[in-house]
Design a protein around this motif. Structure first.
Motif, short mmCIF file in Angstrom:
data_model
loop_
_atom_site.label_atom_id
_atom_site.label_comp_id
_atom_site.label_asym_id
_atom_site.label_seq_id
_atom_site.Cartn_x
_atom_site.Cartn_y
_atom_site.Cartn_z
N LYS A 77 1.01 -1.38 -0.49
CA LYS A 77 -0.17 0.08 -0.47
C LYS A 77 0.86 1.14 -0.09
O LYS A 77 0.46 2.22 -1.12
CB LYS A 77 -0.85 0.24 0.70
CG LYS A 77 -2.16 1.58 1.43
CD LYS A 77 -3.08 1.04 2.38
CE LYS A 77 -4.09 1.77 2.63
NZ LYS A 77 -3.77 3.76 2.67
N ASN A 83 2.52 1.39 -3.29
CA ASN A 83 2.14 2.34 -4.22
C ASN A 83 1.35 4.08 -4.38
O ASN A 83 1.41 4.45 -5.37
CB ASN A 83 0.74 1.13 -4.80
CG ASN A 83 -0.32 1.30 -5.39
OD1 ASN A 83 0.02 0.89 -6.67
ND2 ASN A 83 -2.10 1.59 -5.39
N GLU A 84 1.30 3.82 -2.97
CA GLU A 84 0.48 4.99 -2.91
C GLU A 84 2.01 6.54 -3.32
O GLU A 84 1.81 7.63 -3.46
CB GLU A 84 0.09 5.80 -1.22
CG GLU A 84 -1.01 4.50 -1.82
CD GLU A 84 -1.47 5.21 0.28
OE1 GLU A 84 -0.97 5.88 1.30
OE2 GLU A 84 -2.59 4.54 0.08
N ILE A 136 -5.55 4.12 -10.83
CA ILE A 136 -6.04 4.08 -9.48
C ILE A 136 -5.16 3.99 -8.75
O ILE A 136 -4.23 3.09 -8.45
CB ILE A 136 -7.75 3.33 -9.95
CG1 ILE A 136 -7.14 1.86 -9.83
CG2 ILE A 136 -7.94 3.55 -11.18
CD1 ILE A 136 -8.10 0.99 -10.22
N ASN A 137 -5.75 4.82 -7.84
CA ASN A 137 -4.48 4.15 -6.35
C ASN A 137 -5.64 3.15 -5.34
O ASN A 137 -4.54 2.51 -4.55
CB ASN A 137 -5.09 5.93 -5.48
CG ASN A 137 -4.10 6.43 -6.04
OD1 ASN A 137 -2.98 7.12 -6.72
ND2 ASN A 137 -4.55 7.64 -6.03
N ASP A 138 -6.45 1.96 -5.77
CA ASP A 138 -7.18 1.45 -4.93
C ASP A 138 -6.51 -0.04 -5.52
O ASP A 138 -6.09 0.15 -6.45
CB ASP A 138 -8.88 1.02 -5.21
CG ASP A 138 -9.32 2.59 -4.42
OD1 ASP A 138 -8.71 3.17 -3.94
OD2 ASP A 138 -10.28 2.62 -4.58
N LEU A 139 -6.18 -0.45 -4.77
CA LEU A 139 -5.50 -1.55 -5.10
C LEU A 139 -6.49 -2.89 -4.67
O LEU A 139 -7.55 -3.04 -3.90
CB LEU A 139 -4.38 -2.75 -3.79
CG LEU A 139 -3.40 -1.40 -2.76
CD1 LEU A 139 -2.77 -2.17 -1.68
CD2 LEU A 139 -1.92 -1.45 -4.35
N GLN A 140 -6.61 -3.90 -5.65
CA GLN A 140 -7.35 -4.11 -6.25
C GLN A 140 -7.24 -5.59 -6.78
O GLN A 140 -6.22 -5.72 -7.63
CB GLN A 140 -9.17 -3.30 -7.16
CG GLN A 140 -9.62 -3.00 -7.08
CD GLN A 140 -10.94 -1.70 -7.90
OE1 GLN A 140 -11.15 -2.15 -8.86
NE2 GLN A 140 -11.03 -0.86 -7.59
N ARG A 163 -10.58 -5.91 -11.72
CA ARG A 163 -10.24 -4.76 -13.11
C ARG A 163 -10.79 -5.77 -14.15
O ARG A 163 -9.63 -6.10 -14.95
CB ARG A 163 -8.66 -4.91 -12.72
CG ARG A 163 -8.26 -3.83 -11.50
CD ARG A 163 -8.79 -2.72 -11.63
NE ARG A 163 -8.75 -2.07 -12.45
CZ ARG A 163 -7.67 -1.38 -12.68
NH1 ARG A 163 -6.55 -1.22 -12.05
NH2 ARG A 163 -7.72 -0.64 -14.15
#
Length: 209
Positions: A53, A56-57, A153-157, A162
């Motif tokens: 997290k 990624n951010e 996108i910032n969200d981890l999915q 996706r």
């Protein structure tokens, strides 16, 4: 290209990195490198979920998206993490590569990470317009559904969420796979030679201390 030289970045040579950054990008680059070093220092005690997290951010917020022609004057250039930090800009490949190296430095095993070439559907699920794109995938355990790290996108999915992404092939320093779960050793395009070149350049910059 079916089996690439193993790369384990459990340690880095910060002195060599600082020297390379100063020579190429000056004090602006050094400021970015110090921020990245703080990310590594602050994230080291964390569990894998927190590391993913934070990394990624960090890159999604601090790196400006741009195409290779604008940034490097070339149509397709794979930048090292140091180059991406020095420029403060990168394309989707540079985001994914920088996250990959950072997580290796933080001790995330290479076999849990893959860079994935995808076709990204633009303008919604019903759109027929697609664009080549790269993301980073994290596999908590072998065979697990991967978590996707994406600069869009910032969200981890999870990959199943996706639906706008269609995987083509995936790779890391250990090999190449069809899609995200296909057999290892399936060939990739000739441009994967750029990956080996990038690994060598990253080592020269201190990512294999």
């Amino acid at each position: 290209l079916l089996l690439l030289a193993p790369y384990r970045a459990a340690a880095v040579d910060y002195e060599r990195m600082q020297s390379a950054m100063t020579q190429r990008f000056g004090q602006t680059g050094m400021a970015s490198l110090r921020e990245w070093q703080k990310l590594i220092q602050d994230s080291t005690p964390s569990d894998e979920a927190a590391k993913i997290k934070r990394v990624n951010e960090f890159f999604n917020r601090r790196i400006r998206f741009g195409d290779d022609q604008e940034i490097w004057g070339q149509s397709d250039y794979w930048a090292t993490p140091l180059e991406t930090l020095g420029k403060g800009a990168g394309d989707c490949e540079d985001f994914a590569i920088s996250k990959y190296f950072s997580l290796l430095v933080l001790g995330v095993p290479d076999d849990k990470l893959r860079l994935i070439y995808v076709q990204a559907r633009l303008g919604g699920m019903n759109s027929s317009i697609t664009q080549a794109h790269m993301v980073l995938a994290f596999y908590a355990v072998p065979g697990a559904e991967p978590l996707i790290l994406d600069n869009l996108i910032n969200d981890l999915q999870l990959a199943s969420r996706r639906r706008d992404l269609t995987p083509v092939f995936s790779f890391n320093s250990q090999g190449i796979w069809q899609g995200t779960t296909g057999p290892r050793g399936a060939g990739g395009p000739a441009s994967l030679s750029r990956w080996q070149d990038l690994l060598n350049r990253a080592r020269a910059e201190g990512f294999d201390g």
